[in-house]
Design an enzyme around this catalytic site. Structure first.
Site, mmCIF file in Angstrom:
data_model
loop_
_atom_site.group_PDB
_atom_site.id
_atom_site.type_symbol
_atom_site.label_atom_id
_atom_site.label_comp_id
_atom_site.label_asym_id
_atom_site.label_seq_id
_atom_site.Cartn_x
_atom_site.Cartn_y
_atom_site.Cartn_z
ATOM 1 N N HIS A 122 -16.944 50.495 11.385
ATOM 2 C CA HIS A 122 -17.486 49.243 11.931
ATOM 3 C C HIS A 122 -17.911 48.253 10.849
ATOM 4 O O HIS A 122 -18.244 47.102 11.170
ATOM 5 C CB HIS A 122 -18.692 49.529 12.831
ATOM 6 C CG HIS A 122 -18.356 50.304 14.070
ATOM 7 N ND1 HIS A 122 -17.389 49.888 14.962
ATOM 8 C CD2 HIS A 122 -18.852 51.464 14.563
ATOM 9 C CE1 HIS A 122 -17.306 50.773 15.955
ATOM 10 N NE2 HIS A 122 -18.174 51.735 15.729
ATOM 11 N N ASP A 159 -11.480 57.149 17.110
ATOM 12 C CA ASP A 159 -12.879 57.044 17.554
ATOM 13 C C ASP A 159 -12.918 56.254 18.871
ATOM 14 O O ASP A 159 -12.098 55.358 19.085
ATOM 15 C CB ASP A 159 -13.687 56.332 16.470
ATOM 16 C CG ASP A 159 -15.192 56.345 16.728
ATOM 17 O OD1 ASP A 159 -15.898 57.139 16.088
ATOM 18 O OD2 ASP A 159 -15.657 55.537 17.571
ATOM 19 N N HIS A 161 -14.899 54.055 19.831
ATOM 20 C CA HIS A 161 -15.266 52.653 19.624
ATOM 21 C C HIS A 161 -14.187 51.947 18.790
ATOM 22 O O HIS A 161 -13.548 52.568 17.936
ATOM 23 C CB HIS A 161 -16.608 52.543 18.903
ATOM 24 C CG HIS A 161 -17.741 53.207 19.633
ATOM 25 N ND1 HIS A 161 -18.161 54.490 19.355
ATOM 26 C CD2 HIS A 161 -18.519 52.761 20.646
ATOM 27 C CE1 HIS A 161 -19.167 54.808 20.156
ATOM 28 N NE2 HIS A 161 -19.404 53.780 20.960
ATOM 29 N N ASP A 243 -16.071 60.938 19.465
ATOM 30 C CA ASP A 243 -16.929 60.500 20.560
ATOM 31 C C ASP A 243 -16.156 60.119 21.816
ATOM 32 O O ASP A 243 -16.756 59.680 22.801
ATOM 33 C CB ASP A 243 -17.861 59.362 20.118
ATOM 34 C CG ASP A 243 -17.199 58.354 19.222
ATOM 35 O OD1 ASP A 243 -15.956 58.405 19.057
ATOM 36 O OD2 ASP A 243 -17.909 57.497 18.666
HETATM 37 ZN ZN ZN Z 1 -17.627 55.774 17.740
#
Ligand code: ZN
Length: 308
Positions: A122, A159, A161, A243
């Site tokens: 991120h 991931d 996200h 996740d």
């Molecule tokens: Zn994540």
């Protein structure tokens, strides 16, 4: 040839406030799950500033260094915190991926897993966010391209996200195919299929909430694997967040541990076809401790089978 496990005890000194999902126990659980496996264990060096400058401006390095507290915690944004050990942990995490690329491209090992935190995908050019300080996966790509002289690398980010940081850092680099699948809608809100990079080399694969491993496989078979084979990267870098697991508390995808195993097998197979089997994987998210440990173990078992 074998599989390297690259980590450092300093990554356990990045301490987040009580109740924060990105906690020390995550890495402890992963390392415990990998204990006893016949991996080539390597200590992560501190990354050189000169290498971080391949992805971040000096102002970002200065910002992170200045934010490191002498005691307690410093909050960078709603989710992202630093403790006194965080700066060194972040330098070890980025150093781990540099070492991993050096070892894999140097022919010391077939592939490598970096068991590190803080995670990286991120972190944008000048913006730490989402538990991340430095863009580890993008750094691995730049090291492979600019230091080792590869012509094409791929980053695959599974991931749950969106890998907004990796996308930002590699947005204009035609040599880097970035493929990121993510639950949508979900924080950070980016990652629509219409975000394609300056050269059309970024592939976003949004997945609906509550979708499962079969849905993921269909999406990867339609949008990811053909693109990877067409691009024929000389190295595959994996942003390995776990996740998307059905037990994860931060998202609503329903992948199983075996889905992570099979996806890793598919990626290793493509690496065999076009990249001499070379894979560098780095830990991103995963917030249910048991699911994280089991999924990371399955992922590394596949790397070991591929490297045997
Ligand atoms: Zn994540």
């Amino acid at each position: 040839m074998t599989t390297a496990l690259i980590t450092h005890a300093d990554c356990l000194d990045h301490v987040t406030p009580d109740g924060h999902p990105e906690q020390v126990a995550r890495l402890e659980h992963v390392l415990h799950a990998l204990a006893g496996m016949p991996l080539q264990r390597e200590t992560a060096p501190m990354v050189e500033d000169g290498d971080l400058l391949r992805i971040h401006p000096q102002a970002h390095l200065d910002q992170i260094r200045k934010a490191a507290p002498d005691a307690g915690h410093h909050q960078l944004d709603a989710d992202t915190w630093m403790s006194p050990g965080s700066l060194t942990a972040a330098y070890r995490a980025a150093g781990a991926v540099v070492r991993a690329v050096d070892m894999v491209l140097g022919g010391d090992v077939q592939n490598a897993f970096c068991a590190i935190r803080p995670p990286g995908h991120h972190a944008e050019k000048q913006t730490p966010m989402g538990f991340c300080l430095f863009g580890n996966a993008a750094l691995a790509a730049k090291i492979a391209l600019d230091k080792h002289g590869l012509s094409r690398v791929a980053v695959v980010d599974f991931d749950v996200h969106h890998g907004n940081g990796t996308q930002d850092l590699l947005w204009d680099d035609a040599r880097a195919l970035v493929i990121t699948s993510q639950q949508m809608p979900l924080w950070p809100g980016t990652g629509a299929a219409s975000e394609r990079g300056k050269h059309g080399q970024i592939v976003n694969v949004p997945l609906p909430p509550e979708s499962d491993g079969a849905h993921m496989r269909a999406a990867y078979e339609a949008h990811v694997f053909p693109r990877l084979r067409e691009f024929a990267p000389e190295l595959i870098i994996i942003s390995a967040g776990f996740d998307a697991h059905q037990d994860d508390p931060l998202a609503q995808l329903n992948w199983s541990t075996e889905d992570f195993r099979r996806l890793t097998q598919d990626l290793c197979k493509i690496a065999d076809e076009c990249a001499q089997g070379r894979v560098v994987s780095t830990l991103e998210g995963g917030y249910d401790l048991q699911a994280l440990a089991a999924s990371a173990k399955a992922h590394v078992e596949v790397l070991m089978e591929a490297g045997a």
